[in-house]
Scaffold this motif. Structure first.
Motif, PDB file in Angstrom:
ATOM      1  N   ARG A  49       0.854  -1.194   0.000  1.00 35.31           N
ATOM      2  CA  ARG A  49       0.000   0.000   0.000  1.00 35.31           C
ATOM      3  C   ARG A  49       0.889   1.243   0.000  1.00 35.31           C
ATOM      4  NH1 ARG A  49      -5.383   0.066   2.956  1.00 35.31           N
ATOM      5  NH2 ARG A  49      -5.750  -1.011   1.012  1.00 35.31           N
ATOM      6  N   LEU A  50       0.556   2.198  -0.848  1.00 30.60           N
ATOM      7  CA  LEU A  50       1.309   3.443  -0.940  1.00 30.60           C
ATOM      8  C   LEU A  50       0.417   4.533  -1.503  1.00 30.60           C
ATOM      9  CD1 LEU A  50       3.276   3.663  -4.147  1.00 30.60           C
ATOM     10  CD2 LEU A  50       2.588   1.407  -3.432  1.00 30.60           C
ATOM     11  N   TYR A  51       0.977   5.701  -1.691  1.00 28.10           N
ATOM     12  CA  TYR A  51       0.241   6.824  -2.276  1.00 28.10           C
ATOM     13  C   TYR A  51       0.821   7.166  -3.635  1.00 28.10           C
ATOM     14  CZ  TYR A  51      -2.010   7.629   2.172  1.00 28.10           C
ATOM     15  OH  TYR A  51      -2.756   7.482   3.312  1.00 28.10           O
ATOM     16  N   LEU A  52      -0.064   7.484  -4.550  1.00 27.32           N
ATOM     17  CA  LEU A  52       0.325   7.994  -5.857  1.00 27.32           C
ATOM     18  C   LEU A  52       0.022   9.485  -5.818  1.00 27.32           C
ATOM     19  CD1 LEU A  52       1.116   7.268  -8.849  1.00 27.32           C
ATOM     20  CD2 LEU A  52      -1.335   7.322  -9.305  1.00 27.32           C
ATOM     21  N   GLY A  53       1.059  10.288  -6.014  1.00 27.46           N
ATOM     22  CA  GLY A  53       0.891  11.736  -6.015  1.00 27.46           C
ATOM     23  C   GLY A  53       1.055  12.262  -7.433  1.00 27.46           C
ATOM     24  N   ILE A  54       0.122  13.086  -7.862  1.00 29.26           N
ATOM     25  CA  ILE A  54       0.195  13.681  -9.196  1.00 29.26           C
ATOM     26  C   ILE A  54       0.241  15.199  -9.015  1.00 29.26           C
ATOM     27  CG2 ILE A  54      -0.912  13.931 -11.445  1.00 29.26           C
ATOM     28  CD1 ILE A  54      -2.247  11.211 -10.926  1.00 29.26           C
ATOM     29  N   HIS A  55       1.247  15.788  -9.609  1.00 28.76           N
ATOM     30  CA  HIS A  55       1.487  17.226  -9.490  1.00 28.76           C
ATOM     31  C   HIS A  55       1.893  17.733 -10.857  1.00 28.76           C
ATOM     32  CE1 HIS A  55       3.894  20.814  -8.266  1.00 28.76           C
ATOM     33  NE2 HIS A  55       2.905  20.940  -7.401  1.00 28.76           N
ATOM     34  N   LYS A  56       1.862  19.007 -11.064  1.00 29.29           N
ATOM     35  CA  LYS A  56       2.244  19.555 -12.364  1.00 29.29           C
ATOM     36  C   LYS A  56       3.685  19.211 -12.720  1.00 29.29           C
ATOM     37  CE  LYS A  56       3.445  24.092 -10.543  1.00 29.29           C
ATOM     38  NZ  LYS A  56       3.147  25.513 -10.552  1.00 29.29           N
ATOM     39  N   THR A  57       4.504  18.833 -11.732  1.00 30.81           N
ATOM     40  CA  THR A  57       5.909  18.487 -11.980  1.00 30.81           C
ATOM     41  C   THR A  57       6.130  17.013 -12.278  1.00 30.81           C
ATOM     42  OG1 THR A  57       6.304  18.183  -9.616  1.00 30.81           O
ATOM     43  CG2 THR A  57       6.747  20.383 -10.539  1.00 30.81           C
ATOM     44  N   GLY A  58       5.107  16.165 -12.096  1.00 28.67           N
ATOM     45  CA  GLY A  58       5.270  14.748 -12.398  1.00 28.67           C
ATOM     46  C   GLY A  58       4.417  13.855 -11.528  1.00 28.67           C
ATOM     47  N   VAL A  59       4.753  12.557 -11.576  1.00 31.46           N
ATOM     48  CA  VAL A  59       4.038  11.525 -10.836  1.00 31.46           C
ATOM     49  C   VAL A  59       4.988  10.975  -9.778  1.00 31.46           C
ATOM     50  CG1 VAL A  59       2.885   9.280 -11.009  1.00 31.46           C
ATOM     51  CG2 VAL A  59       2.637  10.954 -12.855  1.00 31.46           C
ATOM     52  N   ILE A  87      -3.070  12.506 -15.487  1.00 30.59           N
ATOM     53  CA  ILE A  87      -1.801  12.236 -16.170  1.00 30.59           C
ATOM     54  C   ILE A  87      -1.860  12.713 -17.619  1.00 30.59           C
ATOM     55  CG2 ILE A  87      -0.289  10.395 -17.043  1.00 30.59           C
ATOM     56  CD1 ILE A  87      -0.810   8.936 -14.364  1.00 30.59           C
ATOM     57  N   ILE A  88      -2.939  12.402 -18.297  1.00 28.84           N
ATOM     58  CA  ILE A  88      -3.084  12.807 -19.701  1.00 28.84           C
ATOM     59  C   ILE A  88      -3.114  14.332 -19.828  1.00 28.84           C
ATOM     60  CG2 ILE A  88      -4.695  12.802 -21.662  1.00 28.84           C
ATOM     61  CD1 ILE A  88      -5.377   9.853 -20.774  1.00 28.84           C
ATOM     62  N   ASP A  89      -3.867  14.992 -18.942  1.00 31.19           N
ATOM     63  CA  ASP A  89      -3.950  16.460 -19.000  1.00 31.19           C
ATOM     64  C   ASP A  89      -2.595  17.115 -18.746  1.00 31.19           C
ATOM     65  OD1 ASP A  89      -6.622  16.274 -19.566  1.00 31.19           O
ATOM     66  OD2 ASP A  89      -7.297  16.872 -17.556  1.00 31.19           O
ATOM     67  N   TYR A  90      -1.886  16.649 -17.713  1.00 27.25           N
ATOM     68  CA  TYR A  90      -0.567  17.226 -17.419  1.00 27.25           C
ATOM     69  C   TYR A  90       0.436  16.886 -18.524  1.00 27.25           C
ATOM     70  CZ  TYR A  90      -1.638  18.796 -12.647  1.00 27.25           C
ATOM     71  OH  TYR A  90      -2.137  19.464 -11.553  1.00 27.25           O
ATOM     72  N   LYS A  91       0.359  15.687 -19.068  1.00 25.56           N
ATOM     73  CA  LYS A  91       1.271  15.290 -20.149  1.00 25.56           C
ATOM     74  C   LYS A  91       1.025  16.168 -21.381  1.00 25.56           C
ATOM     75  CE  LYS A  91       2.976  11.116 -22.370  1.00 25.56           C
ATOM     76  NZ  LYS A  91       2.881   9.651 -22.401  1.00 25.56           N
ATOM     77  N   TYR A  92      -0.233  16.393 -21.709  1.00 19.74           N
ATOM     78  CA  TYR A  92      -0.578  17.262 -22.829  1.00 19.74           C
ATOM     79  C   TYR A  92      -0.006  18.662 -22.606  1.00 19.74           C
ATOM     80  CZ  TYR A  92      -3.279  20.261 -25.892  1.00 19.74           C
ATOM     81  OH  TYR A  92      -3.639  21.205 -26.810  1.00 19.74           O
ATOM     82  N   GLN A  93      -0.175  19.184 -21.396  1.00 21.20           N
ATOM     83  CA  GLN A  93       0.327  20.519 -21.087  1.00 21.20           C
ATOM     84  C   GLN A  93       1.847  20.583 -21.210  1.00 21.20           C
ATOM     85  OE1 GLN A  93      -1.719  23.214 -20.519  1.00 21.20           O
ATOM     86  NE2 GLN A  93       0.168  24.338 -20.786  1.00 21.20           N
ATOM     87  N   GLU A  94       2.542  19.530 -20.745  1.00 21.02           N
ATOM     88  CA  GLU A  94       3.992  19.498 -20.849  1.00 21.02           C
ATOM     89  C   GLU A  94       4.447  19.447 -22.310  1.00 21.02           C
ATOM     90  OE1 GLU A  94       7.656  16.767 -19.199  1.00 21.02           O
ATOM     91  OE2 GLU A  94       5.867  17.019 -17.959  1.00 21.02           O
ATOM     92  N   PHE A 118       8.464  10.367 -11.570  1.00 20.95           N
ATOM     93  CA  PHE A 118       8.502  10.267 -13.023  1.00 20.95           C
ATOM     94  C   PHE A 118       8.038  11.574 -13.644  1.00 20.95           C
ATOM     95  CE2 PHE A 118       6.999   6.328 -11.101  1.00 20.95           C
ATOM     96  CZ  PHE A 118       8.039   5.473 -11.411  1.00 20.95           C
ATOM     97  N   ASN A 119       8.711  11.961 -14.686  1.00 23.75           N
ATOM     98  CA  ASN A 119       8.250  13.038 -15.532  1.00 23.75           C
ATOM     99  C   ASN A 119       7.088  12.477 -16.347  1.00 23.75           C
ATOM    100  OD1 ASN A 119       8.254  14.410 -18.265  1.00 23.75           O
ATOM    101  ND2 ASN A 119       9.661  15.718 -17.130  1.00 23.75           N
ATOM    102  N   PHE A 120       6.138  13.292 -16.714  1.00 20.84           N
ATOM    103  CA  PHE A 120       4.993  12.787 -17.487  1.00 20.84           C
ATOM    104  C   PHE A 120       5.433  12.158 -18.805  1.00 20.84           C
ATOM    105  CE2 PHE A 120       2.991  15.970 -14.740  1.00 20.84           C
ATOM    106  CZ  PHE A 120       2.059  15.149 -14.123  1.00 20.84           C
ATOM    107  N   LEU A 121       6.491  12.690 -19.402  1.00 23.63           N
ATOM    108  CA  LEU A 121       6.950  12.150 -20.682  1.00 23.63           C
ATOM    109  C   LEU A 121       7.649  10.799 -20.525  1.00 23.63           C
ATOM    110  CD1 LEU A 121       8.151  15.434 -22.403  1.00 23.63           C
ATOM    111  CD2 LEU A 121       5.916  14.318 -22.520  1.00 23.63           C
ATOM    112  N   ASP A 122       8.001  10.416 -19.284  1.00 27.55           N
ATOM    113  CA  ASP A 122       8.559   9.091 -19.021  1.00 27.55           C
ATOM    114  C   ASP A 122       7.497   8.006 -19.154  1.00 27.55           C
ATOM    115  OD1 ASP A 122      11.013  10.246 -18.403  1.00 27.55           O
ATOM    116  OD2 ASP A 122      10.632  10.251 -16.241  1.00 27.55           O
TER     117      ASP A 122
END
Length: 140
Positions: A66-76, A128-135, A89-93
């Motif tokens: 069990r862990l947490y997945l954090g999504i921020h404008k800087t990555g995952v 993830i898709i929205d932030y990846k698109y923005q990046e 991870f960077n979104f492009l990774d």
């Protein structure tokens, strides 16, 4: 929240909360809201979207079940319950991604993938898709 309340004694909470409360005495509602938001912006995970997930398939990742997945404008970010970063991870990774109602899979190429159990798969992938698109848009 109950899980946060239990991390400290009532005396420790009072030691931190009472002075902040006293500082806000006399502030207008708008000023109090602004002061609160300024305080929040200083917190380590301000503006992160946090999801509690279980690892389903995470070969060679050395992750707890069990862990947490954090999504921020800087990555995952894969985080411990104490918000320590296991991996980021960077979104492009993230080369591939998919979800079912209870599973999210992120692919990183070379056969490396991470499968997580969650009932928030659609929300996670949407972010993830929205932030990846923005990046991608920002780098073009």
């Amino acid at each position: 929240p109950a899980n946060i309340l239990q991390t400290r004694s009532a005396r420790e909470w009072r030691k931190d909360v009472v002075p902040r409360y006293q500082e806000s005495a006399g502030l207008s509602r708008e000023d109090a809201v602004e002061a609160y938001l300024e305080y929040c912006k200083q917190l380590p995970f301000y503006s992160y979207h946090l999801f509690e997930v279980d690892t389903a398939e995470a070969i060679d990742w050395k992750l707890p079940s069990r862990l947490y997945l954090g999504i921020h404008k800087t990555g995952v970010y894969l985080l411990s319950s104490r918000k320590e970063v296991y991996h980021s991870f960077n979104f492009l990774d993230i080369l591939t991604h998919s979800s079912t109602p209870y599973v999210v899979t992120l692919g990183f190429g070379r056969g490396k993938a991470l499968t997580l159990r969650t009932n928030k798969g659609d929300e996670i992938l949407s972010l993830i898709i929205d932030y990846k698109y923005q990046e991608l848009k920002d780098t073009a």
